[in-house]
Design a protein around this motif. Structure first.
Motif, PDB file in Angstrom:
ATOM      1  N   ARG A   8     -19.632 -22.756  12.291  1.00  0.00           N
ATOM      2  CA  ARG A   8     -19.020 -23.753  13.179  1.00  0.00           C
ATOM      3  C   ARG A   8     -19.606 -23.692  14.591  1.00  0.00           C
ATOM      4  O   ARG A   8     -18.959 -24.120  15.548  1.00  0.00           O
ATOM      5  N   VAL A   9     -20.789 -23.148  14.720  1.00  0.00           N
ATOM      6  CA  VAL A   9     -21.496 -23.108  15.999  1.00  0.00           C
ATOM      7  C   VAL A   9     -22.629 -24.128  15.953  1.00  0.00           C
ATOM      8  O   VAL A   9     -23.466 -24.098  15.059  1.00  0.00           O
ATOM      9  N   SER A  10     -22.626 -25.047  16.927  1.00  0.00           N
ATOM     10  CA  SER A  10     -23.649 -26.093  16.937  1.00  0.00           C
ATOM     11  C   SER A  10     -24.843 -25.753  17.810  1.00  0.00           C
ATOM     12  O   SER A  10     -25.925 -26.308  17.628  1.00  0.00           O
ATOM     13  N   ASN A  11     -24.657 -24.815  18.775  1.00  0.00           N
ATOM     14  CA  ASN A  11     -25.766 -24.525  19.678  1.00  0.00           C
ATOM     15  C   ASN A  11     -25.509 -23.213  20.403  1.00  0.00           C
ATOM     16  O   ASN A  11     -24.354 -22.859  20.680  1.00  0.00           O
ATOM     17  N   ILE A  12     -26.558 -22.481  20.711  1.00  0.00           N
ATOM     18  CA  ILE A  12     -26.481 -21.276  21.532  1.00  0.00           C
ATOM     19  C   ILE A  12     -27.597 -21.353  22.563  1.00  0.00           C
ATOM     20  O   ILE A  12     -28.767 -21.528  22.209  1.00  0.00           O
ATOM     21  N   VAL A  13     -27.226 -21.253  23.854  1.00  0.00           N
ATOM     22  CA  VAL A  13     -28.194 -21.316  24.947  1.00  0.00           C
ATOM     23  C   VAL A  13     -28.116 -20.012  25.733  1.00  0.00           C
ATOM     24  O   VAL A  13     -27.033 -19.615  26.174  1.00  0.00           O
ATOM     25  N   ARG A  14     -29.228 -19.344  25.890  1.00  0.00           N
ATOM     26  CA  ARG A  14     -29.254 -18.089  26.633  1.00  0.00           C
ATOM     27  C   ARG A  14     -29.160 -18.362  28.136  1.00  0.00           C
ATOM     28  O   ARG A  14     -29.869 -19.207  28.678  1.00  0.00           O
ATOM     29  N   LEU A  15     -28.282 -17.615  28.812  1.00  0.00           N
ATOM     30  CA  LEU A  15     -28.078 -17.781  30.248  1.00  0.00           C
ATOM     31  C   LEU A  15     -28.935 -16.815  31.054  1.00  0.00           C
ATOM     32  O   LEU A  15     -29.329 -15.752  30.561  1.00  0.00           O
ATOM     33  N   THR A  16     -29.173 -17.184  32.309  1.00  0.00           N
ATOM     34  CA  THR A  16     -29.747 -16.255  33.272  1.00  0.00           C
ATOM     35  C   THR A  16     -28.867 -15.016  33.358  1.00  0.00           C
ATOM     36  O   THR A  16     -27.636 -15.114  33.307  1.00  0.00           O
ATOM     37  N   SER A  17     -29.451 -13.848  33.493  1.00  0.00           N
ATOM     38  CA  SER A  17     -28.669 -12.620  33.614  1.00  0.00           C
ATOM     39  C   SER A  17     -28.025 -12.533  34.998  1.00  0.00           C
ATOM     40  O   SER A  17     -28.491 -13.163  35.956  1.00  0.00           O
ATOM     41  N   PRO A  18     -26.946 -11.777  35.136  1.00  0.00           N
ATOM     42  CA  PRO A  18     -26.345 -11.586  36.452  1.00  0.00           C
ATOM     43  C   PRO A  18     -27.344 -11.071  37.492  1.00  0.00           C
ATOM     44  O   PRO A  18     -27.353 -11.540  38.633  1.00  0.00           O
ATOM     45  N   ARG A  19     -28.195 -10.137  37.105  1.00  0.00           N
ATOM     46  CA  ARG A  19     -29.160  -9.591  38.064  1.00  0.00           C
ATOM     47  C   ARG A  19     -30.124 -10.672  38.560  1.00  0.00           C
ATOM     48  O   ARG A  19     -30.436 -10.752  39.757  1.00  0.00           O
ATOM     49  N   THR A  20     -30.600 -11.527  37.652  1.00  0.00           N
ATOM     50  CA  THR A  20     -31.534 -12.585  38.036  1.00  0.00           C
ATOM     51  C   THR A  20     -30.880 -13.567  38.990  1.00  0.00           C
ATOM     52  O   THR A  20     -31.494 -13.993  39.984  1.00  0.00           O
ATOM     53  N   LEU A  21     -29.616 -13.943  38.713  1.00  0.00           N
ATOM     54  CA  LEU A  21     -28.915 -14.864  39.601  1.00  0.00           C
ATOM     55  C   LEU A  21     -28.707 -14.241  40.974  1.00  0.00           C
ATOM     56  O   LEU A  21     -28.886 -14.898  42.011  1.00  0.00           O
ATOM     57  N   LYS A  22     -28.382 -12.961  41.000  1.00  0.00           N
ATOM     58  CA  LYS A  22     -28.178 -12.277  42.280  1.00  0.00           C
ATOM     59  C   LYS A  22     -29.489 -12.123  43.048  1.00  0.00           C
ATOM     60  O   LYS A  22     -29.494 -12.119  44.286  1.00  0.00           O
ATOM     61  N   ASP A  23     -30.594 -12.013  42.342  1.00  0.00           N
ATOM     62  CA  ASP A  23     -31.893 -11.974  43.013  1.00  0.00           C
ATOM     63  C   ASP A  23     -32.200 -13.324  43.670  1.00  0.00           C
ATOM     64  O   ASP A  23     -32.804 -13.387  44.744  1.00  0.00           O
ATOM     65  N   LYS A  24     -31.779 -14.406  43.007  1.00  0.00           N
ATOM     66  CA  LYS A  24     -31.996 -15.741  43.563  1.00  0.00           C
ATOM     67  C   LYS A  24     -31.053 -16.009  44.742  1.00  0.00           C
ATOM     68  O   LYS A  24     -31.426 -16.705  45.694  1.00  0.00           O
ATOM     69  N   GLN A 150     -19.368 -10.441  36.483  1.00  0.00           N
ATOM     70  CA  GLN A 150     -20.702  -9.873  36.670  1.00  0.00           C
ATOM     71  C   GLN A 150     -21.585 -10.779  37.530  1.00  0.00           C
ATOM     72  O   GLN A 150     -22.547 -10.319  38.145  1.00  0.00           O
ATOM     73  N   TYR A 151     -21.255 -12.065  37.577  1.00  0.00           N
ATOM     74  CA  TYR A 151     -22.064 -13.025  38.333  1.00  0.00           C
ATOM     75  C   TYR A 151     -21.563 -13.240  39.765  1.00  0.00           C
ATOM     76  O   TYR A 151     -22.360 -13.551  40.647  1.00  0.00           O
ATOM     77  N   VAL A 152     -20.253 -13.087  39.996  1.00  0.00           N
ATOM     78  CA  VAL A 152     -19.732 -13.492  41.316  1.00  0.00           C
ATOM     79  C   VAL A 152     -18.742 -12.524  41.952  1.00  0.00           C
ATOM     80  O   VAL A 152     -18.339 -12.729  43.099  1.00  0.00           O
ATOM     81  N   SER A 153     -18.327 -11.477  41.271  1.00  0.00           N
ATOM     82  CA  SER A 153     -17.229 -10.657  41.798  1.00  0.00           C
ATOM     83  C   SER A 153     -17.584  -9.925  43.083  1.00  0.00           C
ATOM     84  O   SER A 153     -16.695  -9.531  43.847  1.00  0.00           O
ATOM     85  N   ASP A 212     -23.983  -5.853  30.968  1.00  0.00           N
ATOM     86  CA  ASP A 212     -24.435  -5.217  32.203  1.00  0.00           C
ATOM     87  C   ASP A 212     -25.146  -6.246  33.077  1.00  0.00           C
ATOM     88  O   ASP A 212     -25.158  -7.447  32.768  1.00  0.00           O
ATOM     89  N   GLN A 213     -25.744  -5.800  34.179  1.00  0.00           N
ATOM     90  CA  GLN A 213     -26.372  -6.715  35.117  1.00  0.00           C
ATOM     91  C   GLN A 213     -27.590  -7.431  34.529  1.00  0.00           C
ATOM     92  O   GLN A 213     -28.012  -8.472  35.039  1.00  0.00           O
TER      93      GLN A 213
END
Length: 355
Positions: A8-24, A150-153, A212-213
């Motif tokens: 029952r899963v139609s799609n899976i998209v990999r997200l940017t990691s917390p560490r990568t977002l924090k680097d940006k 992990q992304y914003v705390s 993890d990050q």
């Protein structure tokens, strides 16, 4: 072989990691100072070192970054003006729990169109928190998805566990590892024991599955959060901010050997979801504080640039600027009037000029 998973899963998209977002979007020194100062202020209020009233105030939910920043700039000025009597922290909510279905918040669906661009939502949620903290204004939020912290705390000074997730072991474990004080709401039907159980659980160490990050599945081990406290938000057909309910909450906390510290939500069931009634709750809380009720350490208010709310849009371009698309809020003018009046009364009492 028969297919055994993802039926029952139609799609899976990999997200940017917390560490990568924090680097940006790295934390600046100014933003870090705001976060640390905000957390320390809240902790000092909870421990009695700071006698001011904590005020968590802001939109029910964030859906427009520009409107949120305009609100933040106004609130920063009010925070400075009233800082002698009130500790003001902006409510910056990106995740919305739902009883059944509905818009789940900015992180989940930032474009308001069902595209669920979570990558975009996480990026601009973090950027908004950076910009608000850069003003010198601490931020508060509710954590719903256990991966979101992990992304914003690192940019949050106060967090909430909501009434719909208060009994969740996942959220209690998560709270045990959060770096800021956490308010636990009573359940939607008004039960306080679930919040007491959550506070006690989050005070203890836990080990659980998380990321993890770098976004890798990990075992997270926490030390426990000593700054948990109860948030009274009312229940089904019954508010719980009056003197009798406050006294009942105090007794329950004392019986559980927990600090008698309460934050009162002026909205939700305490206002009957009528935004104009939030002022009635606020006035009751100020009166109780004036009369010596020290267990009430803070309030939460749903406020926006303009009062009321508007339907979730079929066409986001037709939204009215500065008006909530979730719960109805009081206007900025009403917010300023309420907080300034309450601060003035608290100041008079502190100075001994009014009984």
């Amino acid at each position: 072989m028969q297919r055994l998973q993802d039926l029952r899963v139609s799609n899976i998209v990999r997200l940017t990691s917390p560490r990568t977002l924090k680097d940006k979007l790295p934390v600046t020194e100014q933003a870090a100072d705001t976060v640390v100062r905000g957390r320390t202020e809240v902790e000092d209020i909870l421990t009695g070192k700071d006698s001011r009233l904590l005020v968590i105030v802001g939109p029910c939910s964030i859906h427009d970054i520009d409107a949120a920043m305009e609100y933040a700039r106004r609130l920063k000025e009010l925070r400075e003006k009233l800082r002698g009597d009130l500790c003001i922290v902006m409510r910056v909510y990106f995740e919305k729990p739902r009883t059944t279905i509905g818009w789940k918040g900015f992180i989940n669906d930032p474009h308001l169109d069902g595209s669920f661009d979570i990558e975009h939502g996480l990026y601009y949620a973090r950027k908004l928190l950076l910009d608000i903290n850069a003003l010198g204004l601490p931020a508060a939020t509710e954590f719903l998805d256990p991966f979101t912290p992990q992304y914003v705390s690192d940019l949050v000074s106060w967090a909430a566990i909501g009434a719909r997730t208060i009994e969740s072991q996942t959220h209690r474990q998560m709270a045990s590892g959060l770096s800021m004080p956490v308010g636990f709401k009573n359940s939607t039907d008004g039960r306080l024991q679930v919040a007491i159980d959550a506070i006690r659980s989050a005070m203890h160490p836990h080990s659980f599955l998380g990321i993890d990050q770098d976004g890798h599945s990990s075992v997270i081990t926490t030390t426990g959060n000593p700054y948990g406290h109860m948030v009274l938000r009312g229940g089904t057909q019954r508010p719980n901010y009056d003197e009798n309910n406050i006294a009942d909450a105090e007794r329950r906390l004392e019986k559980a050997r927990l600090p008698k510290k309460l934050l009162v939500d002026c909205s939700h069931a305490n206002s009957g979801k009528k935004h104009e009634r939030q002022s009635k709750v606020w006035e009751s809380i100020i009166r109780q504080r004036v009369n010596g009720t020290q267990s009430i350490i803070g309030v939460m208010i749903e406020s926006n640039l303009f009062c009321g709310n508007q339907p979730f849009p079929d066409n986001p371009s037709k939204l009215t600027y500065g008006v909530s698309i979730t719960d109805a809020c009081i206007s900025w003018e009403e917010t300023e009037r309420m907080l300034s009046g309450g601060a003035m009364l608290l100041k008079k009492v502190a100075a001994g000029t009014e009984a």
